[in-house]
Design an enzyme around this catalytic site. Structure first.
Site, mmCIF file in Angstrom:
data_model
loop_
_atom_site.group_PDB
_atom_site.id
_atom_site.type_symbol
_atom_site.label_atom_id
_atom_site.label_comp_id
_atom_site.label_asym_id
_atom_site.label_seq_id
_atom_site.Cartn_x
_atom_site.Cartn_y
_atom_site.Cartn_z
ATOM 1 C CG LEU A 69 -7.437 -3.004 7.353
ATOM 2 C CD1 LEU A 69 -8.487 -3.937 8.223
ATOM 3 C CD2 LEU A 69 -6.280 -3.009 8.187
ATOM 4 C CG HIS A 92 -4.422 9.253 3.275
ATOM 5 N ND1 HIS A 92 -5.423 9.447 4.072
ATOM 6 C CD2 HIS A 92 -4.960 10.040 1.949
ATOM 7 C CE1 HIS A 92 -6.296 10.387 3.726
ATOM 8 N NE2 HIS A 92 -6.026 10.507 2.613
#
Length: 342
Positions: free
Chosen positions: A127, A231
């Site tokens: 994605l 992240h």
């Protein structure tokens, strides 16, 4: 209009751009022409297979295209069943009890154990939405349409779906978790190890990874701190998946220790809430309700976000949407409400 469709060979340059822009730690988009072209060819084979009775080696890769300009603005994929030919590794978080009754000492210690527990499950992957288009809930569409595809073609996918979340790394692509492994077991940096995995070179994992459980407390504090953390750029994606019912069950990536989340496909919110109705083409000016809507084809799959008029036995879409979805009056579409922030 932004339309999601199967990738084609003509999209190679755009896919390469996405690979470059995705940065470090994005394993499924290596900056490698041979691998990206192979990924496109594999996706074409998957979409072309009409007779699929169970999940196998199929890898479905889609792009989001701005039909006004012809520009590809992002990509998104689904692996039907991971680990059937190449080993699919994770660390499983567990506990070992050290107890001495005589000394009255009891320690519950966390461990990381190398495993292949997710072999055969389906994976939401790859994605990526380019920066200028991260608005108007485009990212939500680019992720959630896959759930409609899985709902429509259930037999092509496993009962369980996972998604690997990118773990913590710095601006240079260095992972605090990998730093410890590199020091004691490997002689390569994180970006090289991540790249090798992305291009399918995984033999070194089995050869060099510690085979016995690792005591988490033996890791340096900076490595311990990032286990199961994502992240910064991945937090919105994780939040969206959690709203769909995905949860971390104690599995993390072997390189950056990012969490892997899982769910039963039948319990994905967008799968449960999606509807399938025949189309009537007309005006939708009297509604502001927006939906993710897709056709019910495989090779010619299309998905968009659009306002719809939904009734008990049919759905009304406008002519432009019908053209984008490549459906005619009487054809079926599957749709789900588009809500929440991007």
């Amino acid at each position: 209009m932004l339309v999601v469709r199967p990738i084609t060979p003509q999209d190679y340059a755009a896919l390469y751009t996405c690979a470059v822009e995705s940065g470090h730690g994005f394993t499924s988009l290596p900056v490698d022409e041979t691998l990206l072209r192979r990924r496109i060819a594999r996706a074409q084979e998957a979409f072309a297979r009409e007779q699929v009775s169970e999940p196998g080696e199929e890898g479905y890769l889609f792009v989001m295209e701005d039909t006004d300009t012809g520009e590809v603005v992002g990509c998104s994929g689904i692996e039907a069943a991971v680990g059937l030919t190449d080993a699919f590794y994770h660390y499983r978080l567990g506990k070992i009890i050290h107890h001495s009754k005589e000394l009255d000492i009891y320690n519950a210690l966390e461990t990381l154990t190398l495993c292949n527990d997710y072999t055969g499950v389906s994976e939401l992957c790859t994605l990526f939405l380019r920066e200028p288009f991260r608005k108007n809930m485009n990212g939500r569409v680019l992720s959630r349409f896959r759930m409609l595809f899985m709902a429509e073609f259930r037999h092509r996918f496993s009962k369980i779906a996972i998604a690997e979340m990118r773990g913590v790394s710095d601006e240079n692509g260095e992972s605090p978790f990998w730093g410890w492994l590199q020091q004691h077991f490997f002689s390569m940096d994180f970006t090289q190890a991540d790249y090798l995995t992305g291009i399918g070179e995984k033999t070194f994992v089995a050869e060099l990874m510690p085979q016995l459980p690792i005591y988490v407390k033996l890791l340096p504090p900076e490595a311990q701190a990032v286990i199961g953390k994502v992240h910064e750029n991945t937090r919105p994606a994780l939040k969206m998946l959690e709203s769909e019912g995905f949860r971390c069950r104690g599995y993390v990536d072997i390189f950056d220790a990012g969490p892997t989340v899982e769910v039963e496909v039948a319990n994905i919110k967008s799968v449960r809430d999606s509807q399938k109705l025949p189309v009537k083409i007309g005006s939708t000016d009297n509604t502001k309700a927006r939906y993710i809507v897709c056709n019910t084809q495989v090779a010619n799959f299309r998905a968009i976000q659009r306002t719809l008029n939904v009734y008990s036995d049919h759905v009304v879409i406008d002519a432009e949407a019908a053209q984008a979805l490549q459906v005619q009056e009487g054809d079926y579409v599957r749709f789900v409400t588009l809500t929440g922030a991007n």
